[in-house]
Design a protein around this motif. Structure first.
Motif, PDB file in Angstrom:
ATOM      1  N   LEU A  65      -3.393   7.441   2.281  1.00 11.09           N
ATOM      2  CA  LEU A  65      -2.198   6.498   2.144  1.00 11.09           C
ATOM      3  C   LEU A  65      -2.749   5.055   2.018  1.00 11.09           C
ATOM      4  N   GLY A  66      -3.627   4.858   2.945  1.00 10.74           N
ATOM      5  CA  GLY A  66      -4.012   3.504   2.685  1.00 10.74           C
ATOM      6  C   GLY A  66      -4.885   3.164   1.461  1.00 10.74           C
ATOM      7  N   GLY A  67      -5.574   4.061   0.802  1.00 11.15           N
ATOM      8  CA  GLY A  67      -6.036   3.938  -0.213  1.00 11.15           C
ATOM      9  C   GLY A  67      -5.203   3.915  -1.410  1.00 11.15           C
ATOM     10  N   VAL A  68      -4.103   4.501  -1.643  1.00 17.24           N
ATOM     11  CA  VAL A  68      -3.043   4.443  -2.574  1.00 17.24           C
ATOM     12  C   VAL A  68      -2.271   3.226  -2.418  1.00 17.24           C
ATOM     13  N   SER A  69      -2.222   2.564  -1.244  1.00 19.79           N
ATOM     14  CA  SER A  69      -1.288   1.373  -1.036  1.00 19.79           C
ATOM     15  C   SER A  69      -2.074   0.440  -1.498  1.00 19.79           C
ATOM     16  N   LEU A  70      -3.446   0.376  -1.229  1.00 14.76           N
ATOM     17  CA  LEU A  70      -4.306  -0.950  -1.457  1.00 14.76           C
ATOM     18  C   LEU A  70      -4.452  -0.889  -3.204  1.00 14.76           C
ATOM     19  N   LEU A  71      -4.575   0.312  -3.511  1.00 16.16           N
ATOM     20  CA  LEU A  71      -4.952   0.456  -4.922  1.00 16.16           C
ATOM     21  C   LEU A  71      -3.731   0.159  -6.042  1.00 16.16           C
ATOM     22  N   VAL A  72      -2.621   0.375  -5.533  1.00 18.23           N
ATOM     23  CA  VAL A  72      -1.467   0.162  -6.286  1.00 18.23           C
ATOM     24  C   VAL A  72      -1.285  -1.328  -6.327  1.00 18.23           C
ATOM     25  N   ALA A  73      -1.412  -1.929  -5.174  1.00 15.90           N
ATOM     26  CA  ALA A  73      -1.232  -3.520  -5.059  1.00 15.90           C
ATOM     27  C   ALA A  73      -2.286  -4.119  -5.939  1.00 15.90           C
ATOM     28  N   ALA A  74      -3.546  -3.767  -5.650  1.00 16.36           N
ATOM     29  CA  ALA A  74      -4.654  -4.500  -6.338  1.00 16.36           C
ATOM     30  C   ALA A  74      -4.723  -4.496  -7.717  1.00 16.36           C
ATOM     31  N   LEU A  75      -4.378  -3.213  -8.348  1.00 23.44           N
ATOM     32  CA  LEU A  75      -4.426  -2.846  -9.824  1.00 23.44           C
ATOM     33  C   LEU A  75      -3.410  -3.861 -10.222  1.00 23.44           C
ATOM     34  N   THR A  76      -2.307  -3.740  -9.631  1.00 24.44           N
ATOM     35  CA  THR A  76      -1.203  -4.536 -10.407  1.00 24.44           C
ATOM     36  C   THR A  76      -1.333  -6.259 -10.368  1.00 24.44           C
ATOM     37  N   TYR A  77      -1.856  -6.567  -9.190  1.00 24.01           N
ATOM     38  CA  TYR A  77      -2.060  -8.008  -9.264  1.00 24.01           C
ATOM     39  C   TYR A  77      -3.528  -8.566  -9.300  1.00 24.01           C
ATOM     40  N   PHE A  78      -4.322  -7.737  -9.740  1.00 22.18           N
ATOM     41  CA  PHE A  78      -5.781  -8.315  -9.892  1.00 22.18           C
ATOM     42  C   PHE A  78      -5.783  -9.256 -10.815  1.00 22.18           C
ATOM     43  N   PRO A  79      -5.492  -9.575 -12.123  1.00 22.29           N
ATOM     44  CA  PRO A  79      -5.519 -10.720 -12.910  1.00 22.29           C
ATOM     45  C   PRO A  79      -4.878 -11.870 -12.586  1.00 22.29           C
ATOM     46  N   ALA A  80      -3.659 -11.804 -11.871  1.00 20.10           N
ATOM     47  CA  ALA A  80      -2.964 -12.951 -11.382  1.00 20.10           C
ATOM     48  C   ALA A  80      -3.817 -13.537 -10.253  1.00 20.10           C
ATOM     49  N   LEU A  81      -4.232 -12.649  -9.363  1.00 23.48           N
ATOM     50  CA  LEU A  81      -5.027 -13.288  -8.274  1.00 23.48           C
ATOM     51  C   LEU A  81      -6.074 -14.076  -8.652  1.00 23.48           C
ATOM     52  N   ALA A  82      -6.952 -13.188  -9.668  1.00 22.23           N
ATOM     53  CA  ALA A  82      -8.022 -13.920 -10.477  1.00 22.23           C
ATOM     54  C   ALA A  82      -7.938 -15.431 -10.875  1.00 22.23           C
ATOM     55  N   LEU A  83      -6.707 -15.442 -11.558  1.00 17.37           N
ATOM     56  CA  LEU A  83      -6.515 -16.869 -12.053  1.00 17.37           C
ATOM     57  C   LEU A  83      -5.840 -17.828 -11.127  1.00 17.37           C
TER      58      LEU A  83
END
Lengths: 708, 551
Positions: B524-542
């Motif tokens: 559950l923790g992994g899925v929660s983190l992965l869903v959020a991280a994958l969605t926002y990775f580029p935005a957070l990078a910028l």
């Protein structure tokens, strides 16, 4: 997956590029659109003489390959089915059928029959037969369509559909009355009532099935596609939103790069392999010689929580076997064995044979029955055979004087049979039932066995010599399989017509969870309904017409191919080998199908982590040099990083095709163990593998002059 | 200013201890509250007055309609109340509020967001603060509670499409849970020195001829529900960084305790309601793990930055040090509170990024009142789906099959917030007149915009500051994002509750994927983190990543 069938599948893979086919897979359709966009951009860059054109063309080519690889996996899976379908189709060559029609005054052309008055025959094409028509098949004829034998008995070669070369017997009445179109009558003559119209026969359904022509999406597949579609939408939004954000930061990537990022992020691996996994699951079932009417049934098999198993033939050998002789007091055990053997010499039933087998090493000695007891030559013509009948419930021999086994002067009667029958036989002839024999009978019954008494009568007083213990023998390995099933969370219920005591003893020995004794077909149905009311999913096997309602009610009903057409019609799977234990394999195949889908989904999504680490620094490190820190793989250049991610994304599909076709390894273990193992392999492995793969591809890509 | 590690650990330990002690008994109380058949006299009176039949069991569509109608009326009342402030009593001289700001504020408070595009001291009088905004603090939190209770009922019930009575759930949440707790909370806050009076105090220092007005108002009473209901709208513009809202180190820690209290208690209620406390433990474990990890990372980010020589100073809580700031900033973004005791704009880039990531997780650890648990349960369904397939069974969650129907609802739920946050951000940066509202240069300006839309879409309400959102276009866009970010997920959750309630329960076997225990918690923790991280990775990078590695 050999090179040959990969090449053979190529044309089909190309044909599947048709957008109308592709649109059914939202993930791969997105890749198709992306490839088109990149192609246009590349052409435009080429026309403008832009130096970026080389990179764009490389990416575009690999995007097209991604689409093609996806189609290829499906085409390879379908190709396997095609080969099987072709061999089946060979059996469906047009057949002329001899249809029986009521005789007219002036008989029409066609062979006049020896059927007796009232019928004539006419030759019609097999395809013109209608349900309810009556046809005649003789040795050498192909059965024109599916039907039930209504007259006669014949040996039939069913190798065309079952692959089993030994002929089988088909006869009217009973549970072996169905014949399948395309099989060949080897001997004798049968009259068949057609039960399936042309194009809807078993063979037709089978061909359609292995070709995947009627493949419909299964419930879990639909749910998975919903998840994949939503992930695709998230990433489309994510990449579309990235364009203005990157422009705001002054680092707007080219459309080709954005498409490359999108294709890498959406779950192409699982999206490409989903159809192949489904087809391969069906294919595995067919390799086990089981035919399913739909993919849905295969999937349901994985969810089964209750198995109804017939005792006879599934859990135990079909018949009871002699396991022990219990002599009466003062009777030499060897004499009892010898007598029991004599009594069964003419008994051709499996039970009788098992008595002879058990007695052979034990027999001998002296007594009323003495002499050499070695072979069937004892059955001299003057020996009178007393056949078993339901009225007497005994069988045996009457040995004339002078027979080697009869030392006396009169006729020696040897009998074996049900306890009560033999006791009354003995009592009528001046005998009695010894106390210890009575006890032995009770004891054997108490353990679920069947006691048979052995008696002799030489004209004086009849004597009961002892008891034969007949017992059901549980097939070796069944106990272990039931333990496996329990570990997987599947309840087993044994169904038998035996009384409670017998049933309980076998159930205990085999290790099933529950049993239903003295079961009628209605009871079976009731058990299924009861289990289903409790929310369980039930699977069962059956072959008789009276099994049909239960087969239809069960979530997975497997009919034996040897069974009646009513049973086959009601079931959603047919086992061509008629092996009831195969139900357990079917459950495993269903589970493997789901596990393969789940594991590859996890792998596909976990891959995204590495792809981000490849692409994001490549996109923005020029503007924000600090983001170069994210380039933990140390990829050569931004172009090589992006291209490597795209190439990895395409190649991984091809690499995983064998796994998709073979299925993820499946073990009968509890859910927790299965999950932790698959999470480790496909989850953690899915995070790590692309880091390594992309790095290696990058080393090669760096050698391309304009990109490196 | 340096981060005192020992102080950080002590405060975290105190919070964990206090929450650990109360969560089980309080969870039991919540479960009793929402399953009891008895109505209090006050509730019966309210039902009679409003013509509600408290015995009625509502179909999920009726439940949703009731909820939407109620929220629509709430928004309208708060909106009109601000427009008419000039003619209403208790306005302390403040006139009508600008309509764009008024609608933004009305939506913001009714959606439990409490994004404040207005300056309270300069805009609102006692009347609006007390009778409109504070009331919404209670009601919007009670709506969140009602939704999660309905979802849990959907999991528990079988072969029905009825999931309870919205009006009864709403009344009980407000009257039996939030009201008594906020009274106790307010009293404690008054004891720590939070003001509670009827307006400012004029002070004339005769010797120096200086006159000043110390601001005041019913602050403590509003402060308590602001934290308890994970609302976050401050009585003063400076929010919990204002000495009269948050006077001492103890009050700061107590406010964090209040805002974590109900979200961290709901798993215990859930475990009891589904008749398997282990389910609650597992969900709680995931929440706690995220909270501890995120707080620690935040402290590390702040501490590491403080040691670089630039130091942290401006915008930080000077009175208590950096540790309470890190704790508060994490808790307020992991829940949907949005109250702040430090200007998040002044957080070091990576810490600011972490605050954003906390919200991007979907505010599930522990999340807002109600919304945190229902968010995590939706993710649990995704985890069950993937995990269930991996063990070879049609996925089941608490005996309910997760087929295409529930998956569609879950998929839309997961789509909604990221689409709103990313679409809002990209639209704003694409239009120069809009992005000019965030004048900061480079990635920081981008972070301000990204933060604003992430906060609005997740109904958090905290702001990065720096950005001006009171102009009509941004005020309207953010209001729309808040509205959709609140009610689209709620509608999907209630539909999910109805779908699940309609199913028959499948009994558990050894072949069923267990939804309790460390293995599922990891998944559950992994899925929660992965869903959020994958969605926002580029935005957070910028944004924060670009800025952070730059500096």
């Amino acid at each position: 997956m050999t090179l040959a069938n990969t090449l053979a599948a190529l044309p089909l893979a190309v044909r599947k590029l048709n957008p109308r086919t592709m649109v059914h897979s939202p993930v791969m359709f997105t890749v198709l659109i992306g490839s088109l966009v990149c192609t246009l951009v590349s052409v435009q860059q080429l026309a403008a003489g832009s130096p970026a054109a080389v990179f764009s063309i490389w990416v575009t080519v690999w995007l097209w390959l991604t689409v093609l690889f996806g189609n290829l996996s499906e085409a390879i899976a379908e190709g396997r089915g095609k080969a099987q379908a072709d061999s089946l189709r060979a059996a469906r060559t047009s057949v002329m059928a001899r249809r029986r029609v009521p005789a007219r005054v002036s008989a029409p052309s066609g062979a006049a029959s020896g059927l007796g008055a009232g019928f004539a025959e006419e030759l019609v094409a097999g395809t013109d037969l209608a349900v309810g028509d009556i046809v005649v098949c003789e040795a050498g004829d192909l059965v024109p369509s599916d039907g039930d034998v209504i007259e006669g008995l014949a040996s039939v070669d069913e190798s065309a559909i079952t692959g089993e070369s030994a002929p089988v017997i088909r006869e009217s009445g009973g549970d072996r009355s169905s014949v399948t179109g395309g099989t060949r009558v080897l001997s004798d003559r049968i009259v068949v009532r057609i039960t399936a119209a042309s194009g809807k026969t078993f063979l037709d359904r089978m061909i359609a099935l292995v070709e995947g022509a009627t493949r419909q999406r299964t419930p879990n597949e639909i749910a998975l596609n919903v998840l994949l579609a939503s992930l695709t939408i998230v990433f489309v939004v994510c990449v579309m939103a990235l364009a203005p954000m990157a422009q705001f930061a002054g680092a707007l990537p080219t459309p080709v790069v954005l498409v490359a990022l999108l294709v890498c992020l959406i779950p192409t691996t699982i999206g490409a392999l989903v159809p192949a996994i489904g087809i391969a699951g069906m294919d595995r079932l067919i390799q086990h010689n089981v035919l399913a009417t739909s993919g849905r049934a295969v999937e349901t098999a994985g969810d089964i929580t209750t198995l109804l198993l017939d005792k006879t033939g599934t859990i135990t050998y079909g018949n009871r076997r002699a396991v022990e002789f219990v002599p009466a007091d003062g009777v030499d055990p060897r004499v009892l064995a010898a007598t029991a053997r004599l009594s069964s010499l003419a008994d051709e039933t499996p039970e009788g044979r098992s008595i002879v087998e058990l007695a052979l090493p034990r027999a001998g000695g002296s007594g009323p029955v003495t002499g050499p007891v070695t072979g069937p030559e004892e059955l001299t013509p003057d020996v009178e055979v007393i056949e078993f009948s339901a009225a007497t419930r005994m069988s045996g021999l009457n040995l004339p004087s002078g027979h080697p086994a009869n030392p006396g002067t009169g006729v020696l009667e040897v009998r074996k049979g049900a306890a009560s029958a033999v006791v009354s036989y003995a009592k009528e002839r001046g005998g009695f039932e010894p106390q210890e024999v009575e006890e032995a009978v009770l004891e054997i019954s108490g353990t679920g066995g069947t006691p048979l008494l052995v008696a002799v009568f030489d004209g004086g007083r009849a004597r009961i010599l002892g008891t034969i213990h007949l017992a059901d023998v549980v097939k070796p390995g069944m106990t272990a399989r039931f333990a496996e099933l329990r570990a997987m969370g599947i309840r087993t219920i044994m169904i038998t017509g035996d009384n409670k005591i017998t049933a309980g003893a076998i159930a205990g020995e085999a290790g099933v969870d529950d049993f239903l004794a003295e079961a009628t077909p209605e009871d079976k149905l009731e058990v299924i309904r009861r289990e289903q009311r409790a929310g369980r999913l039930v699977a069962m096997t059956g072959d008789g017409t009276n099994d049909a309602p239960a087969l239809a009610a069960a979530d997975v009903g497997v009919a034996m191919n040897s069974g009646t057409s009513a049973a086959k019609e009601a079931a959603n799977m047919v086992d061509l080998d008629s092996d009831p234990t195969k139900l357990i394999d079917v459950v495993g195949i269903g589970k493997q199908l789901l596990i393969t889908r789940g594991s590859l989904t996890t792998f596909s999504v976990a891959n995204d982590v590495a792809k981000y680490f490849a692409i994001v620094p490549a996109l923005f490190a020029a503007t924000f040099p600090g983001l170069g820190l994210l380039n933990i793989m140390g990829l050569h250049s931004p172009e090589s990083a992006i291209l490597s991610a795209v190439i990895f994304n395409a190649i991984i599909i091809v690499l995983l095709v064998p796994l998709a076709l073979r299925g993820v390894k499946y073990r009968a273990v509890s859910a927790a163990r299965a999950l932790s193992r698959n999470l480790l392999v496909y989850g953690l492995g899915g995070v790590i593998a692309p880091f390594i793969g992309i790095k290696f591809i990058d080393l090669a890509v760096a050698l391309i002059p304009t990109i490196g | 200013m340096e981060l005192n590690t020992f102080s950080f650990m002590t405060q975290m330990a105190m919070l964990a201890l206090a929450l650990g002690i109360v969560h089980q008994p309080f969870g039991a109380y919540l479960a009793r509250t929402f399953t009891s058949r008895r109505h209090l006299a006050l509730e019966r009176g309210l039902y009679r007055l409003s013509g509600v039949d408290p015995q009625a069991d509502q179909h999920w569509k009726v439940y949703l309609r009731s909820l939407l109608a109620f929220s629509a009326v709430s928004i309208l009342v708060v909106f009109l109340g601000q427009l008419l402030q000039g003619v209403l009593p208790l306005n302390q001289g403040h006139g009508a509020v600008d309509p764009w700001i008024a609608i933004n504020t009305a939506v913001s408070f009714a959606t439990n967001t409490n994004w404040q595009t207005y300056v309270p001291e300069a805009t609102l009088g006692l009347g609006v603060q007390m009778l409109l905004l504070a009331v919404q603090n209670f009601l919007s939190a009670a709506v969140g509670l009602a939704v999660v209770v309905a979802l849990v009922r959907g999991l528990v019930r079988s072969e029905t499409s009825r999931i309870g009575n919205f009006w009864v759930d709403l009344a009980r949440g407000a009257i039996r849970v939030l009201l008594p707790l906020s009274v106790v909370g307010a009293v404690v806050l008054i004891l720590t020195g939070v003001v509670q009076n009827w307006g400012g105090t004029d002070i004339h220092t005769l010797a120096a001829h200086a006159a000043q007005t110390v601001p005041g108002g019913p602050v403590a009473s509003q402060e308590a529900i602001k934290e308890l209901g994970t609302n976050g709208g401050g009585y003063f513009n400076a929010n919990s960084a204002h000495p009269l809202e948050n006077p001492t180190a103890f009050s700061s820690l107590f406010e964090v305790f209040l805002l974590l209290l109900i979200p961290f208690t709901l798993p215990a209620m859930y475990g009891r309601m589904v008749g398997d406390r282990r389910q609650g433990h597992t969900v709680l474990t995931v929440m706690v793990a995220f909270w501890l990890a995120s707080s620690t990372l935040m402290a590390w980010a702040v501490g590491a930055y403080a040691r670089t020589g630039t130091g942290v100073g401006e915008g930080f809580e000077q009175r208590f040090g950096a540790a309470p700031s890190a704790i508060f900033a994490t808790a307020t973004t992991l829940t949907s509170t949005g109250a702040v005791n430090v200007a998040h704009d002044s957080l070091p880039p990576l810490a600011g990024g972490l605050a954003m990531l906390n919200m991007m997780l979907g505010e599930i650890a522990p999340g807002g009142v109600g919304s945190g648990l229902y968010g995590l349960l939706v993710l649990a369904i995704v985890a069950v789906f993937i995990g269930g397939l991996m063990v070879g069974r049609t996925p089941e969650f608490l005996g309910k099959k997760i087929g295409a129907g529930p998956m569609k609802l879950v998929a839309f739920y997961i789509l909604t917030t990221p689409v709103l946050a990313l679409a809002g951000t990209s639209l704003t940066v694409a239009i120069p007149s809009l992005s000019a509202n965030a004048p900061a240069a480079g990635p920081h300006g981008f972070s301000e915009i990204l933060y604003a839309f992430t906060s609005a879409a997740n109904n958090n309400g905290s702001a990065f500051g720096g950005i001006t959102t009171s102009g009509p276009p941004l005020a309207a866009m953010l209001a729309l994002v808040m509205l959709l970010g609140r009610f689209v997920p709620i509608a999907l959750v209630l539909a999910l509750a109805g779908t699940l309630a309609g199913q028959r329960k499948v009994p558990d076997t050894a072949g069923t994927l267990a939804t309790h225990g460390p293995l599922f918690a990891t998944l559950l923790g992994g899925v929660s983190l992965l869903v959020a991280a994958l969605t926002y990775f580029p935005a957070l990078a910028l944004g924060p990543a670009a800025e952070g590695i730059l500096k």
